[in-house]
Write a protein that holds these residues in place. Structure first.
Motif, PDB file in Angstrom:
ATOM      1  N   VAL A 332       0.841  -1.201   0.000  1.00  0.00           N
ATOM      2  CA  VAL A 332       0.000   0.000   0.000  1.00  0.00           C
ATOM      3  C   VAL A 332       0.875   1.250   0.000  1.00  0.00           C
ATOM      4  O   VAL A 332       0.605   2.235  -0.720  1.00  0.00           O
ATOM      5  CB  VAL A 332      -0.956  -0.014   1.211  1.00  0.00           C
ATOM      6  CG1 VAL A 332      -1.667   1.342   1.356  1.00  0.00           C
ATOM      7  CG2 VAL A 332      -1.976  -1.121   1.073  1.00  0.00           C
ATOM      8  N   GLN A 333       1.948   1.198   0.786  1.00  0.00           N
ATOM      9  CA  GLN A 333       2.872   2.332   0.819  1.00  0.00           C
ATOM     10  C   GLN A 333       3.548   2.522  -0.542  1.00  0.00           C
ATOM     11  O   GLN A 333       3.742   3.655  -1.013  1.00  0.00           O
ATOM     12  CB  GLN A 333       3.935   2.114   1.904  1.00  0.00           C
ATOM     13  CG  GLN A 333       3.389   2.133   3.319  1.00  0.00           C
ATOM     14  CD  GLN A 333       4.476   1.930   4.369  1.00  0.00           C
ATOM     15  OE1 GLN A 333       5.669   2.052   4.078  1.00  0.00           O
ATOM     16  NE2 GLN A 333       4.074   1.620   5.596  1.00  0.00           N
ATOM     17  N   MET A 334       3.906   1.386  -1.188  1.00  0.00           N
ATOM     18  CA  MET A 334       4.531   1.470  -2.516  1.00  0.00           C
ATOM     19  C   MET A 334       3.581   2.114  -3.529  1.00  0.00           C
ATOM     20  O   MET A 334       3.987   2.968  -4.336  1.00  0.00           O
ATOM     21  CB  MET A 334       4.917   0.074  -2.993  1.00  0.00           C
ATOM     22  CG  MET A 334       6.081  -0.557  -2.253  1.00  0.00           C
ATOM     23  SD  MET A 334       6.428  -2.220  -2.909  1.00  0.00           S
ATOM     24  CE  MET A 334       7.875  -2.656  -1.944  1.00  0.00           C
ATOM     25  N   GLU A 335       2.316   1.706  -3.491  1.00  0.00           N
ATOM     26  CA  GLU A 335       1.336   2.253  -4.439  1.00  0.00           C
ATOM     27  C   GLU A 335       1.138   3.754  -4.214  1.00  0.00           C
ATOM     28  O   GLU A 335       0.979   4.534  -5.166  1.00  0.00           O
ATOM     29  CB  GLU A 335       0.009   1.499  -4.306  1.00  0.00           C
ATOM     30  CG  GLU A 335       0.079   0.067  -4.824  1.00  0.00           C
ATOM     31  CD  GLU A 335      -1.148  -0.750  -4.461  1.00  0.00           C
ATOM     32  OE1 GLU A 335      -1.932  -0.263  -3.616  1.00  0.00           O
ATOM     33  OE2 GLU A 335      -1.309  -1.856  -4.991  1.00  0.00           O
ATOM     34  N   ARG A 336       1.153   4.185  -2.964  1.00  0.00           N
ATOM     35  CA  ARG A 336       0.990   5.605  -2.664  1.00  0.00           C
ATOM     36  C   ARG A 336       2.172   6.436  -3.188  1.00  0.00           C
ATOM     37  O   ARG A 336       2.024   7.627  -3.486  1.00  0.00           O
ATOM     38  CB  ARG A 336       0.843   5.807  -1.157  1.00  0.00           C
ATOM     39  CG  ARG A 336      -0.511   5.366  -0.611  1.00  0.00           C
ATOM     40  CD  ARG A 336      -0.527   5.435   0.900  1.00  0.00           C
ATOM     41  NE  ARG A 336      -1.823   5.011   1.441  1.00  0.00           N
ATOM     42  CZ  ARG A 336      -2.033   4.765   2.745  1.00  0.00           C
ATOM     43  NH1 ARG A 336      -1.018   4.890   3.611  1.00  0.00           N
ATOM     44  NH2 ARG A 336      -3.224   4.380   3.152  1.00  0.00           N
ATOM     45  N   SER A 337       3.328   5.793  -3.265  1.00  0.00           N
ATOM     46  CA  SER A 337       4.515   6.514  -3.744  1.00  0.00           C
ATOM     47  C   SER A 337       4.638   6.467  -5.256  1.00  0.00           C
ATOM     48  O   SER A 337       5.630   6.927  -5.817  1.00  0.00           O
ATOM     49  CB  SER A 337       5.778   5.945  -3.106  1.00  0.00           C
ATOM     50  OG  SER A 337       6.019   4.620  -3.597  1.00  0.00           O
ATOM     51  N   GLY A 338       3.657   5.855  -5.922  1.00  0.00           N
ATOM     52  CA  GLY A 338       3.653   5.855  -7.376  1.00  0.00           C
ATOM     53  C   GLY A 338       4.115   4.575  -8.025  1.00  0.00           C
ATOM     54  O   GLY A 338       4.109   4.450  -9.257  1.00  0.00           O
ATOM     55  N   GLU A 339       4.528   3.572  -7.234  1.00  0.00           N
ATOM     56  CA  GLU A 339       4.948   2.300  -7.812  1.00  0.00           C
ATOM     57  C   GLU A 339       3.710   1.444  -8.142  1.00  0.00           C
ATOM     58  O   GLU A 339       2.605   1.714  -7.665  1.00  0.00           O
ATOM     59  CB  GLU A 339       5.877   1.553  -6.857  1.00  0.00           C
ATOM     60  CG  GLU A 339       7.200   2.269  -6.608  1.00  0.00           C
ATOM     61  CD  GLU A 339       8.182   1.412  -5.817  1.00  0.00           C
ATOM     62  OE1 GLU A 339       7.997   0.163  -5.788  1.00  0.00           O
ATOM     63  OE2 GLU A 339       9.128   1.968  -5.225  1.00  0.00           O
ATOM     64  N   ALA A 340       3.941   0.392  -8.944  1.00  0.00           N
ATOM     65  CA  ALA A 340       2.841  -0.508  -9.331  1.00  0.00           C
ATOM     66  C   ALA A 340       3.235  -1.954  -9.015  1.00  0.00           C
ATOM     67  O   ALA A 340       3.490  -2.766  -9.915  1.00  0.00           O
ATOM     68  CB  ALA A 340       2.521  -0.353 -10.812  1.00  0.00           C
ATOM     69  N   PRO A 341       3.321  -2.310  -7.739  1.00  0.00           N
ATOM     70  CA  PRO A 341       3.726  -3.682  -7.374  1.00  0.00           C
ATOM     71  C   PRO A 341       2.630  -4.698  -7.687  1.00  0.00           C
ATOM     72  O   PRO A 341       1.448  -4.364  -7.706  1.00  0.00           O
ATOM     73  CB  PRO A 341       3.968  -3.583  -5.877  1.00  0.00           C
ATOM     74  CG  PRO A 341       3.045  -2.485  -5.424  1.00  0.00           C
ATOM     75  CD  PRO A 341       3.020  -1.488  -6.554  1.00  0.00           C
ATOM     76  N   ASP A 342       3.047  -5.955  -7.933  1.00  0.00           N
ATOM     77  CA  ASP A 342       2.077  -7.025  -8.172  1.00  0.00           C
ATOM     78  C   ASP A 342       2.209  -8.097  -7.091  1.00  0.00           C
ATOM     79  O   ASP A 342       2.934  -7.915  -6.101  1.00  0.00           O
ATOM     80  CB  ASP A 342       2.262  -7.631  -9.566  1.00  0.00           C
ATOM     81  CG  ASP A 342       3.684  -8.138  -9.787  1.00  0.00           C
ATOM     82  OD1 ASP A 342       4.420  -8.318  -8.778  1.00  0.00           O
ATOM     83  OD2 ASP A 342       4.061  -8.371 -10.951  1.00  0.00           O
TER      84      ASP A 342
END
Length: 661
Positions: A332-342
């Motif tokens: 969730v933190q990664m997505e907020r920083s603009g990343e697109a993890p799977d």
């Protein structure tokens, strides 16, 4: 049919060697299931219907004739010659009567001697009933019940009674508890119920499995041929000790400790001890991925841990979920920083060293045997988790006197093994079967009921027992209580009161004990026309007692059939020596009787569930005195008195228990 199966050529019908191996195995099982069983006829009855089944209302419809047998038999053209006893069209063989003929004109029973057809008997059910004539008992049915018993237990497929048939054919979805006194056929009913369910729900039970649980290996050996005789080869058998064999049992508990360890309250003690390993976080988790760091604060970790605790899922399942929950927070933190993890990134985070270290600290692994070892050897640890559950004296009773170094060196008792099984289930779910039959259930402790119940959480159960035959200090007080521990509170309780095995005079004598051992239970009413042979012999000289017991055995061995010499466990060595000096060969319980050796020497503690044509019961007072308390001793005596099918001789030098007066 067997020759057809043996002649099948599968060389050109399988796509590969795997298919060929599977098909070959299935054909082998089919051939094995079609094997002839000596002295076991394929059919035992015939039904002549007034109309074709399903066409009762069709005017002029001709009736059909069906032979009823242990399994389906068809001719070379595939037309049925014998109908399986479990098929719907066979049901009237067991249920039809003159008052309710179920469209049956004639019911024929066949009698056999050594596998040869020797008699038949007809009942014309659709004749106008004459109220002046009482219903007569089938002579062939009586002969089958009284036929001498040599070898293992036989099926009762030819003699199932209407009240038994209702239990046998009850549906798979519901659980059934059968209370039945000695000789009412409850064990046979349970086994035939398994055979019926496998017939009616074969594919489902092939996936989920069936299990028959008995009190000891001798009993299981005695009943092991019943289902194969009915064509069912894949039903597993076990004792409760077999189910919970996580450790080697080398020790024993005294009665007081065993009662406490078997109490359902121990489940709460174990749950508290298991989940005490969970600790709430005080530090954050820092996950490093490449040049980035992701911080999961302690309060978020605490929220995850508390949520898993509140959900009440198993300890091991929650431990497996924890790293994924932590990884999800990072994602969730990664997505907020603009990343697109799977999902692959989440799995990688869950395997991160920092996450794994946090999980090990917050939710460490638990070894069930080590936890029970800790609980039973550490007074302080037990006191913390038994607080408000067990009092101080109870805690002291179950603590080991000496500390134990390791799981392997511990002298585990049977009750300890059940505690380990309970703990194992707290950590990881126990596999559930489709149907479980539990025989002699009255002797189980609440914790043992829980162990069995875990094996059928998503399936159903058939519980068989007799409250009057409970011979353990923790014996069941009521079926409602027992079914609650089993997790089957909605089970239907049925009572069998018609006695088919024990002669009238014998069951009447034994029933004198019922007011003292199980007040309120309905005494068994024998339906046997033959009252049987029964005698109580007082031996005046104690030094000649063993010789007179041997003489009684010799007397009964002159009859056809099996003989059991039942005695208090402490008397077995002396009687074995006396039989040896007299040159009389004998077997131990569980060994199969033959026509050459028909005498079995039975310790009273192993007599439950067994049956013999004739029985010599040695020293009733010693049987009672061999138990921790008088009530248990009288129950043990009740069991010993009710093992005979045709005759019983009771020998004694000491006065008989006053309850038999």
């Amino acid at each position: 049919m067997r020759e057809d199966a043996e002649s099948l050529d599968i060389k050109d019908v399988t796509a590969n060697w795997v298919n060929a191996a599977v098909l070959s195995r299935q054909i082998g099982e089919r051939i094995k299931a079609l094997a002839d069983l000596s002295h076991t006829p394929l059919f035992f009855g015939r039904l002549d219907y007034l109309h074709a089944p399903g066409a009762e209302q069709a005017e002029g419809a001709e009736g059909e004739q069906f032979y009823i047998g242990r399994r389906h038999v068809h001719d070379a053209d595939g037309d049925p010659m014998v109908i399986d006893w479990r098929a719907p069209v066979s049901q009237p063989f067991y249920r039809a009567s003159k008052t309710d003929p179920l469209d049956v004109a004639l019911r024929r029973r066949f009698g056999y001697t050594g596998g040869d057809l020797t008699a038949y008997e007809d009942e014309h059910l659709s004749d106008p009933a004459d109220p002046s004539k009482a219903a007569t008992t089938s002579k062939l049915l009586q002969q089958e019940i009284e036929r001498p018993r040599v070898g293992p237990m036989r099926d009762i497929v030819a003699t199932i009674q209407p009240e038994q048939d209702e239990i046998v054919r009850s549906g798979l979805g519901g659980s059934v508890c059968v209370q039945g006194g000695p000789g009412t056929g409850k064990t046979a009913v349970g086994l035939h119920r398994v055979a019926y369910l496998l017939y009616a729900h074969r594919e489902r039970l092939a996936r989920t499995g069936t299990l028959v649980i008995g009190p000891n290996s001798s009993f299981l050996h005695y009943i092991e041929q019943v289902l194969p005789a009915l064509g069912e080869l894949d039903v597993k058998q076990a004792t409760v000790d077999d189910l919970v064999a996580h450790v080697e049992v080398r020790g024993t508990d005294d009665a007081a400790a065993a009662v406490i360890k078997g109490d359902a309250r121990m489940a709460d003690v174990l749950r508290s001890a298991v989940y005490s390993h969970v600790t709430l976080p005080t530090e954050p988790v820092m996950v490093v991925r490449g040049s980035r760091r992701w911080r999961v604060p302690a309060y978020e970790l605490e929220g995850i841990v508390r949520e898993l605790l509140d959900r009440g899922i198993r300890y091991g399942a929650a431990r497996e979920a924890l790293p994924q929950r932590i990884a999800h927070v990072v994602l969730v933190q990664m997505e907020r920083s603009g990343e697109a993890p799977d999902d692959r990134v989440q799995d990688a985070v869950a395997r991160n060293a920092a996450v794994k270290a946090a999980v090990k600290t917050l939710w460490p692994p638990v070894d069930p045997a080590k936890l029970v070892l800790h609980l039973l050897s550490d007074a302080d640890f037990l006191a913390v988790h038994a607080a408000g559950i067990l009092d101080a004296d109870e805690q002291k009773e179950i603590l080991w006197a000496k500390p134990v170094r390791s799981v392997k060196s511990a002298k585990w008792s049977a009750a300890d093994a059940v505690l380990i099984d309970e703990t194992t289930d707290l950590v990881q779910r126990t596999h559930s079967l489709g149907h479980v039959v539990l025989d002699e259930a009255q002797d189980l402790s609440p914790m043992q009921y829980r162990a069995v119940g875990r094996r059928c959480t998503t399936g159903s159960a058939t519980v068989l027992g007799d409250l009057a035959q409970g011979t353990t200090p923790w014996a069941t007080r009521s079926w409602e209580e027992a079914l609650g521990h089993l997790g089957k509170s909605d089970a239907v309780v049925e009572e069998l009161t018609a006695g088919f095995r024990v002669p009238t005079d014998v069951i009447t004598y034994a029933s004198r004990l019922l007011p003292h051992i199980a007040p309120g239970l309905t005494p068994v009413a024998s339906v046997r026309e033959n009252p049987g042979f029964f005698e109580v012999r007082a031996i005046s000289e104690a030094d000649s007692a063993d010789g007179q017991v041997v003489a009684a055995c010799e007397e009964l061995l002159r009859n056809e059939g099996s003989t059991g010499l039942i005695a208090a466990d402490a008397r077995i060595p002396a009687l074995a020596e006396a039989l040896g000096e007299a040159g009389i060969g004998f077997l131990s319980p569980g060994e199969e009787t033959t026509y050459e050796t028909r005498l079995t020497l039975v310790p009273a503690s192993l007599a439950k569930g067994l049956e013999y044509d004739y029985v010599v019961l040695d020293e009733p007072r010693a049987v009672v005195d061999g138990e921790p308390d008088e009530r248990t001793g009288l129950r043990r005596l009740y069991v010993a008195l009710t093992r005979a099918v045709s005759g019983l001789i009771v020998t004694h030098t000491a006065p008989l228990p006053r309850e038999l007066s």
